[in-house]
Design a protein around this motif. Structure first.
Motif, short mmCIF file in Angstrom:
data_model
loop_
_atom_site.label_atom_id
_atom_site.label_comp_id
_atom_site.label_asym_id
_atom_site.label_seq_id
_atom_site.Cartn_x
_atom_site.Cartn_y
_atom_site.Cartn_z
N THR A 69 52.95 43.50 139.04
CA THR A 69 53.55 42.49 139.90
C THR A 69 54.23 41.43 139.05
O THR A 69 53.84 41.19 137.91
CB THR A 69 52.48 41.82 140.79
N LYS A 70 55.26 40.80 139.61
CA LYS A 70 55.95 39.71 138.92
C LYS A 70 55.29 38.37 139.18
O LYS A 70 55.48 37.42 138.42
CB LYS A 70 57.41 39.64 139.38
N GLN A 77 46.48 36.06 133.02
CA GLN A 77 47.70 36.27 133.79
C GLN A 77 48.22 37.69 133.63
O GLN A 77 48.50 38.40 134.61
CB GLN A 77 48.77 35.27 133.34
N LEU A 78 48.34 38.12 132.37
CA LEU A 78 48.94 39.43 132.10
C LEU A 78 48.02 40.58 132.53
O LEU A 78 48.50 41.61 132.98
CB LEU A 78 49.31 39.54 130.62
N MET A 79 46.71 40.43 132.35
CA MET A 79 45.81 41.51 132.75
C MET A 79 45.84 41.73 134.25
O MET A 79 45.73 42.87 134.72
CB MET A 79 44.39 41.21 132.27
N GLN A 80 46.02 40.65 135.01
CA GLN A 80 46.12 40.82 136.47
C GLN A 80 47.51 41.32 136.87
O GLN A 80 47.63 42.20 137.71
CB GLN A 80 45.79 39.51 137.17
N ARG A 81 48.55 40.75 136.26
CA ARG A 81 49.91 41.18 136.61
C ARG A 81 50.14 42.65 136.25
O ARG A 81 50.84 43.37 136.98
CB ARG A 81 50.94 40.31 135.88
N ALA A 82 49.57 43.10 135.14
CA ALA A 82 49.77 44.48 134.70
C ALA A 82 48.78 45.45 135.34
O ALA A 82 48.83 46.65 135.06
CB ALA A 82 49.66 44.55 133.18
#
Length: 565
Positions: free
Chosen positions: A11-12, A24-29
């Protein structure tokens, strides 16, 4: 792995509750999904990273001679009561009762369990030394879980415990584990430092932490520039300084109305902070109060002070009303001249001459004060935090600060737990003796986040090869329209799999921009783009994740493997 069969959900949008970049990145990815405060589900792509970290840890622990075991996550209360830590652990320990009313806890660590296990089987010196380890789930009821899996309540840890007949053998195994940890963190592909540390509530004598350097690190590290010394600021040592110069000023009292802080007094009297001595009053180990003298520009190190034999542990500031009664002045106007309680001087404070200090009278300070002539201390000690520019304690280089994320911690526990739990073995003379013990932990799930904190850019994660969910991502352009592209992508995919390479094929039919954005976000180290234009000249487009630009390489398996070497 074909991404069309893999649940990749990127997600963006930036998660509202994510404070640090790894969260942030672990959830976005799509690496993790939140279940509750400090509780996370590891999704398939995240689990691949976790398992690769576990694999490195397991290989190096086995190489070092440790034996893998698996202990229960739920512990009977009586083991922790036997060691004396049932109450010491406090609210961080999750306690529960079974249907019969028996008390248990969800293990935050396993010292008690391994000692109980070892004392059932180990009877003789011939069975030692031995080192057991496990990779298992732990639970610590953090007051304020934050930073995603970096400070979660439930987490995965590798913990190891060794037993020895002598302290010398414990020191040998401690160094063996230290070298194993150096190999582990080196294989992770990160910039790290082993640093001297405080043992905390685990206890014991010597201990070192292994920190991954990152701006988001909660720990401040003191590292010698030009030398090898490194320590957590809690444990970083300062050295005694040369004796102060002979007094050259006359002791005099000056009016300082409303000037309580060192900064206020320094400005009011136009003296540098380095020329002021401040006094902190704390509870003494034998009752009563003790005063700690610090230079005006220095801060008390509570860990060091709490370990001083004259100071009560835990360190506790004196009640202001009691200070007022004993000194006849408020906190802010206290000084060593005429001090009614014993004074311990920090090394730097003891080296100051002609200093300004409180007059033990409200709204007044003394100038021109000197040790020996006007006041005294019972002893010098290392009581302050180091500051940048301090000389390294080993004499090589000067101190500079870095931020670090603790990924591992090793301890020489000595006999703390084996004595408390009455674990003994027979020595060569047939006498019962208490073995020495070491423990060695690595936060496996925390390491995944710590690597991201160090390895990322504006587009996403930059995984080192050793822990990436996939080493290579093949991105075919227009494979739905071009049989040549589809066949080339399938052939390369099969060839890399046959070579044992962890490769993913993006066969989802996405547009190039979407494929590349996902590749960057999830952090795949190597990307191979196959399109009709490149195939026309027998080339693939290759991009290393951290590189600024892509390059063209021959469209052969050998050329791809060369890039992975």
């Amino acid at each position: 792995m074909r991404l069309s069969r893999f649940p990749l959900a990127t997600t963006k949008e930036m998660p509202a509750d994510a404070q640090v970049i790894s969260h942030q990145l672990m959830q976005r990815a799509g690496y993790i999904r939140k279940l509750g405060a400090g509780l996370y589900t590891w999704m398939p792509i995240g689990l691949k990273v976790l398992q690769k970290i576990e694999g490195i840890v397991r290989e190096e622990m086995n190489r070092a001679g440790a034996l893998e075991t698996l202990m229960p996550a739920i512990h009977p209360a009586e083991l922790w009561q036997e060691s004396g830590r049932w109450e010491i652990m406090g609210a961080e320990m999750l306690r529960l009762k079974d249907r019969h009313g028996a008390e248990f806890c969800y293990g935050p660590t396993h010292e008690e369990v391994i000692v109980h296990t070892a004392r059932q089987d180990i009877r003789s010196y011939k069975q030692l030394p031995i080192n057991y380890y496990q990779i298992q789930t732990k639970f610590r009821d953090e007051r304020r879980p934050r930073f995603g899996v970096m400070r979660a309540r439930e987490f995965i840890m590798k913990d190891a415990y060794s037993f020895h007949m002598t302290h010398e053998d414990l020191a040998r195994e401690y160094d063996n584990m230290r070298q194993a940890y150096i190999r582990i963190f080196t294989r992770l592909g990160v910039d790290f430092r082993p640093v001297q540390a405080d043992s905390g509530n685990i206890g014991g004598s010597a201990s070192e932490e292994f920190h991954i350097l990152a701006g988001a690190g909660e720990d401040l590290l003191a590292v010698a520039e030009g030398g090898s010394y490194a320590a957590n600021i809690e444990a970083a040592a300062t050295l005694p300084q040369p004796a102060p110069a002979a007094p050259s000023a006359t002791l005099s009292k000056v009016s300082t109305p409303g000037q309580k802080t060192c900064e206020q007094v320094s400005k009011f009297l136009s003296v540098p902070l380095t020329g002021k001595v401040k006094l902190l009053v704390v509870k003494g180990a034998e009752g009563g109060l003790v005063a700690i003298a610090l230079r005006g520009d220095h801060q008390l190190n509570e860990v060091k002070a709490g370990k001083h034999p004259l100071v009560a542990s835990p360190l506790t500031l004196a009640d202001p009303a009691e200070v007022q009664r004993l000194f006849g002045a408020e906190v802010g106007y206290l000084g060593p001249v005429g001090c009614p309680v014993p004074v311990i001087a920090d090394h730097a404070a003891a080296a100051v001459a002609d200093f300004v200090c409180g007059a033990n009278e409200n709204d007044h300070h003394l100038s021109g004060a000197n040790w020996g002539r006007d006041c005294s201390y019972v002893e010098q000690a290392d009581l302050r935090n180091v500051v940048e520019g301090d000389p390294s304690p080993d004499g090589v280089g000067t101190i500079k600060f870095y931020r670090g994320i603790e990924g591992g911690h090793i301890f020489q526990l000595g006999r703390k737990y084996t004595e408390a739990m009455r674990f003994s073995v027979l020595n060569e003379a047939g006498e019962a003796v208490t073995p020495y013990m070491g423990c060695y932990g690595i936060g496996v799930s925390r390491l995944a986040a710590a690597v991201i904190e160090q390895k990322h850019d504006a587009n996403g994660i930059i995984w080192p090869d050793a822990v990436a969910p996939f080493r290579v991502l093949i991105c075919p352009i227009g494979s739905d329209r071009s049989p040549a592209v589809k066949d080339a992508a399938e052939a390369l995919y099969a060839a890399l799999q046959a070579k044992g390479i962890d490769v993913a094929l993006d066969d989802r039919g996405q547009r190039p921009g979407s494929m590349f954005a996902d590749a960057d976000l999830i952090g795949i180290p190597h990307r191979i783009v196959i399109g009709d234009k490149g195939l026309a000249t027998q080339q693939y487009e290759y991009k290393q994740r951290a590189a600024a630009a892509a390059e063209m390489i021959p469209a052969t398996v050998e050329a791809v493997l060369a890039k992975l070497a």
